[in-house]
Design a protein around this motif. Structure first.
Motif, PDB file in Angstrom:
ATOM      1  N   ASP A 169       0.717  -1.190  -0.036  1.00 27.33           N
ATOM      2  CA  ASP A 169      -0.022   0.131  -0.035  1.00 27.33           C
ATOM      3  C   ASP A 169       0.818   1.248  -0.019  1.00 27.33           C
ATOM      4  OD1 ASP A 169       0.882   0.023   2.596  1.00 27.33           O
ATOM      5  OD2 ASP A 169      -0.995  -0.087   3.633  1.00 27.33           O
ATOM      6  N   SER A 225       2.590   2.482   2.348  1.00 25.62           N
ATOM      7  CA  SER A 225       2.705   3.249   3.770  1.00 25.62           C
ATOM      8  C   SER A 225       3.954   3.095   4.304  1.00 25.62           C
ATOM      9  CB  SER A 225       1.650   2.891   4.485  1.00 25.62           C
ATOM     10  OG  SER A 225       1.689   1.427   4.867  1.00 25.62           O
ATOM     11  N   THR A 226       4.748   2.203   4.077  1.00 24.54           N
ATOM     12  CA  THR A 226       5.917   1.798   4.972  1.00 24.54           C
ATOM     13  C   THR A 226       7.042   1.443   3.734  1.00 24.54           C
ATOM     14  OG1 THR A 226       4.474   0.739   6.844  1.00 24.54           O
ATOM     15  CG2 THR A 226       6.943   0.206   6.622  1.00 24.54           C
TER      16      THR A 226
END
Length: 98
Positions: free
Chosen positions: A62, A64-65
């Motif tokens: 996604d 995000s990290t």
């Protein structure tokens, strides 16, 4: 096995049925051994592939990290990369590697 334990000694089992049942027990045992061996091979392959990620940058599916991989562990949920910044990224969900 239960049938052999509970059979009436005055009416022994048909020898062909006994051989058939023993063959079935043997087949089940071999299938269990094959599954155990396959699981070990899959884990070893996953670890071998995962170790090649150490030092590389990964980003979660996604986005995000992201970060540099410090270590990788393989468990029942798949491979998880622990990053040098303290984050983690699941490698089973389509993470990208740079």
């Amino acid at each position: 096995m239960a049938e052999m334990k509970n059979q009436d000694p005055t009416q022994p089992m048909d020898p062909s049925q006994m051989v058939s049942q023993l063959a079935t027990v043997s087949e089940v045992g071999q299938a269990v051994q094959s599954n155990t061996t396959l699981a070990s091979l899959l884990t070893a392959t996953s670890l071998s592939q995962a170790e090649q990620l150490i030092g590389r940058t990964v980003t979660s599916a996604d986005g995000s990290t992201s970060g540099e991989v410090a270590s990788v562990s393989v468990g029942s949920a798949g491979a998880v990369a622990k990053l040098t910044n303290g984050g983690t990224v699941s490698l089973a969900n389509g993470a990208s590697v740079q």
